[in-house]
Motif scaffolding. Structure first.
Motif, PDB file in Angstrom:
ATOM      1  N   ASP A  40      31.796  57.163  21.699  1.00  0.00           N
ATOM      2  CA  ASP A  40      32.555  58.117  21.521  1.00  0.00           C
ATOM      3  C   ASP A  40      33.069  58.920  22.748  1.00  0.00           C
ATOM      4  OD1 ASP A  40      32.777  58.564  18.752  1.00  0.00           O
ATOM      5  OD2 ASP A  40      30.662  59.446  18.896  1.00  0.00           O
ATOM      6  N   LYS A  42      33.482  61.268  25.841  1.00  0.00           N
ATOM      7  CA  LYS A  42      32.803  62.658  26.070  1.00  0.00           C
ATOM      8  C   LYS A  42      33.913  63.666  26.357  1.00  0.00           C
ATOM      9  CE  LYS A  42      29.428  59.872  28.784  1.00  0.00           C
ATOM     10  NZ  LYS A  42      28.984  59.432  29.886  1.00  0.00           N
ATOM     11  N   ASN A  43      33.069  64.739  25.733  1.00  0.00           N
ATOM     12  CA  ASN A  43      34.208  65.957  25.748  1.00  0.00           C
ATOM     13  C   ASN A  43      35.305  65.815  24.834  1.00  0.00           C
ATOM     14  OD1 ASN A  43      32.369  67.184  27.599  1.00  0.00           O
ATOM     15  ND2 ASN A  43      33.435  66.180  29.464  1.00  0.00           N
ATOM     16  N   ALA A  44      35.168  65.206  23.863  1.00  0.00           N
ATOM     17  CA  ALA A  44      36.172  64.842  22.884  1.00  0.00           C
ATOM     18  C   ALA A  44      36.740  66.336  22.218  1.00  0.00           C
ATOM     19  CB  ALA A  44      35.930  64.158  21.758  1.00  0.00           C
ATOM     20  N   SER A  45      35.816  67.140  22.024  1.00  0.00           N
ATOM     21  CA  SER A  45      36.437  68.395  21.565  1.00  0.00           C
ATOM     22  C   SER A  45      37.296  69.143  22.302  1.00  0.00           C
ATOM     23  CB  SER A  45      35.142  69.204  21.061  1.00  0.00           C
ATOM     24  OG  SER A  45      34.255  69.590  22.229  1.00  0.00           O
ATOM     25  N   SER A  46      37.063  68.956  23.613  1.00  0.00           N
ATOM     26  CA  SER A  46      38.084  69.605  24.516  1.00  0.00           C
ATOM     27  C   SER A  46      39.494  68.983  24.918  1.00  0.00           C
ATOM     28  CB  SER A  46      37.316  69.948  25.905  1.00  0.00           C
ATOM     29  OG  SER A  46      37.106  68.636  26.488  1.00  0.00           O
ATOM     30  N   SER A  48      43.110  67.290  23.159  1.00  0.00           N
ATOM     31  CA  SER A  48      44.091  67.272  22.283  1.00  0.00           C
ATOM     32  C   SER A  48      43.862  65.939  21.522  1.00  0.00           C
ATOM     33  CB  SER A  48      45.421  67.424  22.579  1.00  0.00           C
ATOM     34  OG  SER A  48      45.875  66.568  23.233  1.00  0.00           O
ATOM     35  N   SER A  49      44.469  65.788  20.213  1.00  0.00           N
ATOM     36  CA  SER A  49      44.425  64.553  19.460  1.00  0.00           C
ATOM     37  C   SER A  49      45.030  63.567  20.275  1.00  0.00           C
ATOM     38  CB  SER A  49      44.973  64.719  18.183  1.00  0.00           C
ATOM     39  OG  SER A  49      46.397  65.109  18.137  1.00  0.00           O
ATOM     40  N   LEU A  52      42.807  62.593  22.995  1.00  0.00           N
ATOM     41  CA  LEU A  52      41.907  61.671  22.691  1.00  0.00           C
ATOM     42  C   LEU A  52      42.266  60.275  22.316  1.00  0.00           C
ATOM     43  CD1 LEU A  52      38.666  61.560  21.823  1.00  0.00           C
ATOM     44  CD2 LEU A  52      39.726  62.408  19.585  1.00  0.00           C
TER      45      LEU A  52
END
Length: 157
Positions: A40, A42-46, A48-49, A52
């Motif tokens: 995955d 890293k820091n994917a939640s920060s 935008s789609s 990512l």
């Protein structure tokens, strides 16, 4: 021929892992098959789609080579019946393709760079499934394709 399923992100659901392992084990009787997991981002939640998807694309490109025949598993791809998919696999074996790589993107799909570079796309269904579930559905269909090619009783019609 070698077949690889390249997936973004580890499998997080136990039942998905169990089913994936079961069909992977069954496939080994027919073909050299492996699943390769891209870590995955890293820091994917920060991100935008679109950011990512771009990061995932960079990782995908590091896991494939020029010799690989790439097929994206994408909801807008070509749909097959199980028998048609078996014929498709046979066709690729007849073409002496050494490495057939199917790719499952992340939760938001593929970046446009990947879609433009690799235009071969297959859809498992017009319905939307999680990128976790697609792993099981695809591997089961790949197993089914080989049982069809070998005229074994797994597939009923």
């Amino acid at each position: 021929m070698n077949i690889k399923l390249l997936v973004v992100g580890k499998t997080v659901k136990g039942f998905v892992s169990e089913a994936t392992e079961e069909y992977t084990k069954r496939l080994k009787h027919y073909i050299n098959f492996k699943i390769e997991v891209i870590q995955d981002v890293k820091n994917a939640s920060s991100l935008s789609s679109s950011q990512l998807k771009e990061k995932e694309s960079e990782l995908i490109l590091k896991h494939i080579s020029e010799e690989d025949y790439i097929i994206l598993l994408d909801e807008k791809g070509k749909e097959f019946s199980s028998k048609e998919f078996a014929s498709f696999i046979q066709q690729k074996m007849n073409q002496s393709i050494k490495s057939l790589v199917f790719i499952v993107g992340g939760a938001f799909g593929f970046d446009e760079k990947i879609k433009q570079k690799y235009t071969n796309k297959i859809s498992i269904s017009r319905m939307t499934f999680s990128h976790q579930m697609i792993r099981v559905l695809f591997i089961e269909q790949l197993y089914r394709a080989f049982t069809i090619l070998k005229n074994e009783p797994y597939h009923n019609e």
